[in-house]
Design an enzyme around this catalytic site. Structure first.
Site, PDB file in Angstrom:
ATOM      1  N   HIS A 104       0.799  -1.231   0.000  1.00  0.00           N
ATOM      2  CA  HIS A 104       0.000   0.000   0.000  1.00  0.00           C
ATOM      3  C   HIS A 104       0.833   1.284   0.000  1.00  0.00           C
ATOM      4  O   HIS A 104       0.298   2.367  -0.153  1.00  0.00           O
ATOM      5  CB  HIS A 104      -0.953   0.046   1.203  1.00  0.00           C
ATOM      6  CG  HIS A 104      -0.265   0.366   2.497  1.00  0.00           C
ATOM      7  ND1 HIS A 104       0.346  -0.587   3.262  1.00  0.00           N
ATOM      8  CD2 HIS A 104      -0.070   1.536   3.140  1.00  0.00           C
ATOM      9  CE1 HIS A 104       0.874  -0.024   4.326  1.00  0.00           C
ATOM     10  NE2 HIS A 104       0.638   1.269   4.291  1.00  0.00           N
TER      11      HIS A 104
HETATM   12  C1  UD1 Z   1      -2.202   5.917   5.166  1.00  0.00           C
HETATM   13  C2  UD1 Z   1      -0.941   6.536   5.754  1.00  0.00           C
HETATM   14  C3  UD1 Z   1       0.170   5.487   5.756  1.00  0.00           C
HETATM   15  C4  UD1 Z   1      -0.270   4.222   6.467  1.00  0.00           C
HETATM   16  C5  UD1 Z   1      -1.576   3.712   5.866  1.00  0.00           C
HETATM   17  C6  UD1 Z   1      -2.081   2.545   6.682  1.00  0.00           C
HETATM   18  C7  UD1 Z   1      -0.645   8.960   5.314  1.00  0.00           C
HETATM   19  C8  UD1 Z   1       0.054   9.963   4.483  1.00  0.00           C
HETATM   20  N1  UD1 Z   1      -0.472   7.661   4.938  1.00  0.00           N
HETATM   21  O1  UD1 Z   1      -1.930   5.589   3.816  1.00  0.00           O
HETATM   22  O2  UD1 Z   1       1.293   5.998   6.441  1.00  0.00           O
HETATM   23  O3  UD1 Z   1       0.724   3.238   6.330  1.00  0.00           O
HETATM   24  O4  UD1 Z   1      -2.558   4.767   5.912  1.00  0.00           O
HETATM   25  O5  UD1 Z   1      -2.983   1.760   5.976  1.00  0.00           O
HETATM   26  O6  UD1 Z   1      -1.311   9.303   6.259  1.00  0.00           O
HETATM   27  N2  UD1 Z   1      -9.218   4.531   0.739  1.00  0.00           N
HETATM   28  C9  UD1 Z   1     -10.456   3.936   0.665  1.00  0.00           C
HETATM   29  N3  UD1 Z   1     -11.101   3.657   1.832  1.00  0.00           N
HETATM   30  C10 UD1 Z   1     -10.593   3.928   3.053  1.00  0.00           C
HETATM   31  C11 UD1 Z   1      -9.341   4.547   3.119  1.00  0.00           C
HETATM   32  C12 UD1 Z   1      -8.655   4.836   1.954  1.00  0.00           C
HETATM   33  O7  UD1 Z   1     -10.967   3.667  -0.414  1.00  0.00           O
HETATM   34  O8  UD1 Z   1     -11.253   3.633   4.077  1.00  0.00           O
HETATM   35  C13 UD1 Z   1      -8.484   4.796  -0.521  1.00  0.00           C
HETATM   36  C14 UD1 Z   1      -8.810   6.146  -1.163  1.00  0.00           C
HETATM   37  O9  UD1 Z   1      -8.761   5.984  -2.554  1.00  0.00           O
HETATM   38  C15 UD1 Z   1      -7.646   7.007  -0.706  1.00  0.00           C
HETATM   39  C16 UD1 Z   1      -6.502   6.007  -0.678  1.00  0.00           C
HETATM   40  O10 UD1 Z   1      -7.091   4.793  -0.255  1.00  0.00           O
HETATM   41  O11 UD1 Z   1      -7.408   8.081  -1.557  1.00  0.00           O
HETATM   42  C17 UD1 Z   1      -5.361   6.390   0.252  1.00  0.00           C
HETATM   43  O12 UD1 Z   1      -5.825   6.616   1.582  1.00  0.00           O
HETATM   44  P1  UD1 Z   1      -4.978   7.573   2.578  1.00  0.00           P
HETATM   45  O13 UD1 Z   1      -5.563   7.492   3.924  1.00  0.00           O
HETATM   46  O14 UD1 Z   1      -4.817   8.906   1.965  1.00  0.00           O
HETATM   47  O15 UD1 Z   1      -3.550   6.932   2.559  1.00  0.00           O
HETATM   48  P2  UD1 Z   1      -3.106   5.416   2.777  1.00  0.00           P
HETATM   49  O16 UD1 Z   1      -2.457   4.966   1.526  1.00  0.00           O
HETATM   50  O17 UD1 Z   1      -4.227   4.637   3.336  1.00  0.00           O
HETATM   51  N1  UDP Z   2      -3.933  -5.459   8.769  1.00  0.00           N
HETATM   52  C1  UDP Z   2      -5.225  -5.959   8.900  1.00  0.00           C
HETATM   53  N2  UDP Z   2      -5.884  -6.342   7.762  1.00  0.00           N
HETATM   54  C2  UDP Z   2      -5.334  -6.256   6.523  1.00  0.00           C
HETATM   55  C3  UDP Z   2      -4.009  -5.747   6.406  1.00  0.00           C
HETATM   56  C4  UDP Z   2      -3.342  -5.350   7.554  1.00  0.00           C
HETATM   57  O1  UDP Z   2      -5.755  -6.059  10.002  1.00  0.00           O
HETATM   58  O2  UDP Z   2      -6.000  -6.611   5.540  1.00  0.00           O
HETATM   59  C5  UDP Z   2      -3.211  -5.055   9.989  1.00  0.00           C
HETATM   60  C6  UDP Z   2      -1.863  -5.701  10.185  1.00  0.00           C
HETATM   61  O3  UDP Z   2      -1.990  -6.957  10.825  1.00  0.00           O
HETATM   62  C7  UDP Z   2      -1.149  -4.666  11.039  1.00  0.00           C
HETATM   63  C8  UDP Z   2      -1.707  -3.356  10.540  1.00  0.00           C
HETATM   64  O4  UDP Z   2      -2.926  -3.680   9.869  1.00  0.00           O
HETATM   65  O5  UDP Z   2      -1.494  -4.821  12.414  1.00  0.00           O
HETATM   66  C9  UDP Z   2      -0.749  -2.694   9.595  1.00  0.00           C
HETATM   67  O6  UDP Z   2      -1.373  -1.611   8.987  1.00  0.00           O
HETATM   68  P1  UDP Z   2      -0.974  -1.077   7.547  1.00  0.00           P
HETATM   69  O7  UDP Z   2      -0.192  -2.089   6.830  1.00  0.00           O
HETATM   70  O8  UDP Z   2      -2.223  -0.561   6.935  1.00  0.00           O
HETATM   71  O9  UDP Z   2      -0.102   0.218   7.898  1.00  0.00           O
HETATM   72  P2  UDP Z   2       1.418   0.460   8.347  1.00  0.00           P
HETATM   73  O10 UDP Z   2       1.712  -0.408   9.513  1.00  0.00           O
HETATM   74  O11 UDP Z   2       2.280   0.197   7.166  1.00  0.00           O
HETATM   75  O12 UDP Z   2       1.429   1.911   8.665  1.00  0.00           O
END
Ligand code: UD1
Ligand code: UDP
Length: 355
Positions: free
Chosen positions: A202
């Site tokens: 991601h």
């Molecule tokens: C965010 C964090 C990242 C973290 C990740 C955990 C920032 C800059 N990034 O990244 O550090 O590792 O969360 O998962 O804060 N979207 C959906 N549904 C949701 C959420 C997101 O469809 O419930 C989609 C949307 O298209 C959105 C994209 O995911 O634009 C990115 O979501 P965003 O929260 O901006 O960043 P993440 O990539 O999730």
């Molecule tokens: N996780 C989850 N379901 C998923 C993918 C990840 O519950 O489908 C959990 C995972 O076990 C871990 C956390 O989400 O505890 C990690 O989050 P993510 O990878 O979104 O973000 P990051 O840690 O890179 O910021």
């Protein structure tokens, strides 16, 4: 003491599970959910499964460009802080929700406690690196998960208020592992132990860049074996936008809840990821990990040989998998991420601050 916790993204809900429970023994904690993550499988499922207290405030900010998203959170968190007048604001990790919470508090002269302080990739292209550097420099209490995090802060002149606590995400796993093991995966996910690989992707640097995303998908095609891929909505969207299709050995599923996820991790032969949390969980389950990034903040597992950094090169990812398959694993080191008591230590450190 009155504490406002600001959170909004999946890993922050998981971190809040053990810490909110510990904080609420002695403090008056209220949760502000920014709405950064909002799909059921990215948010509600964790509150329900892990018994995280219901947020008192839901800001509903949703997905936006970095500036618009962080700015809207800043405005809305400020309103809450003006109304609640907390003694402390607590934030987790390095997302836009973290920075917005910290900045809103700093401008109102409310002290900030940063959980997961001191992590660095030293790559300022990452939005997370900007968020964590700024948050650390605004915080009065810096709770570090590792010795390396303490050292990183010292290099930036931050030594006051720094507490090495261990990692709250490890606490969550120690606490919930038994509950997960008592469950059964859905029928479509019941593979024999160690007969599959688990992958997550991601990171912005891997998904926004079509060459990197293509490299990762190409690696999946080269690897022998079934790969289960619970796909982050960001990546789902960008695979479509870049017109990249997945090979046949990849089983694409929706993001799963935490208990299902950690069971999938436990049963995997190998984990391929660019997630911070998943790297650590792989290690805690003693599953070797390939981290599809150029650097990691969690250097400990790489140093002892349980985690391999490959970037997004198909050849390097496939070679790392082959390497694990051909060679015995190095010795395991216990407690790299603490002993499961980080949350208690954080609650106690805050208790000491009582005025
Ligand atoms: C965010 C964090 C990242 C973290 C990740 C955990 C920032 C800059 N990034 O990244 O550090 O590792 O969360 O998962 O804060 N979207 C959906 N549904 C949701 C959420 C997101 O469809 O419930 C989609 C949307 O298209 C959105 C994209 O995911 O634009 C990115 O979501 P965003 O929260 O901006 O960043 P993440 O990539 O999730
Ligand atoms: N996780 C989850 N379901 C998923 C993918 C990840 O519950 O489908 C959990 C995972 O076990 C871990 C956390 O989400 O505890 C990690 O989050 P993510 O990878 O979104 O973000 P990051 O840690 O890179 O910021």
């Amino acid at each position: 003491m009155k504490i406002i916790t600001v959170l909004g993204a999946r890993p922050q809900f998981i971190k809040a599970a053990p810490l909110s429970a510990a904080l609420r023994k002695n403090h008056d904690e209220k949760i502000v959910h920014t709405g950064q993550h909002y799909d059921y499988q990215m948010s509600d499922v964790f509150f329900e499964e892990l018994g995280i207290p219901k947020p008192e405030y839901f800001l509903g900010v949703g997905s936006k460009q970095h500036g618009a998203q962080t700015g809207e959170m800043l405005t809305k968190v400020e309103e809450v802080l003006l109304k609640e007048k907390p003694d402390w604001v607590l934030v987790y990790g390095d997302t836009n929700s973290t920075l917005a919470g910290a900045l809103a508090a700093a401008k109102l002269h409310i002290p900030i406690a940063h959980v997961e302080a001191g992590l660095r990739s030293y790559n300022r292209q990452m939005p997370e690196e900007i968020n964590r550097v700024l948050t650390d420099h605004l915080s009065a209490l810096l709770f570090c998960p590792t010795d390396r995090a303490v050292e990183n802060l010292a290099l930036e002149g931050l030594t006051e208020g720094v507490v090495r606590t261990g990692d709250v995400m490890a606490d969550a796993l120690y606490y919930h592992a038994r509950r997960a093991e008592d469950r059964q995966l859905g029928e479509n996910l019941r593979y024999p132990e160690k007969s599959y690989l688990l992958a997550t992707v991601h990171r912005a640097e891997n998904t926004d860049n079509p060459e990197r995303l293509q490299g990762i998908v190409e690696a999946f095609a080269r690897i022998k074996g079934q790969i289960i891929l619970p796909l982050h909505p960001r990546t789902k969207k960008l695979l479509q936008d870049h017109n990249i299709s997945l090979p046949e050995n990849v089983k694409l599923i929706e993001p799963v809840g935490y208990l299902e996820m950690v069971l999938l991790e436990k049963g995997a032969e190998l984990i391929l990821t660019d997630s911070g949390g998943v790297q650590k969980e792989a290690y805690l389950w003693r599953v070797p990990c390939v981290t599809m990034r150029d650097e990691t903040e969690w250097v400990e597992t790489v140093q002892i040989g349980w985690n391999t950094l490959t970037g997004a090169s198909a050849a390097k990812i496939a070679a790392a998998v082959a390497g694990y398959r051909q060679n015995p694993l190095p010795p395991y080191q216990e407690n790299l991420y603490g002993n499961g008591r980080a949350s208690e230590e954080i609650a106690a450190a805050l208790e000491k601050q009582r005025r």
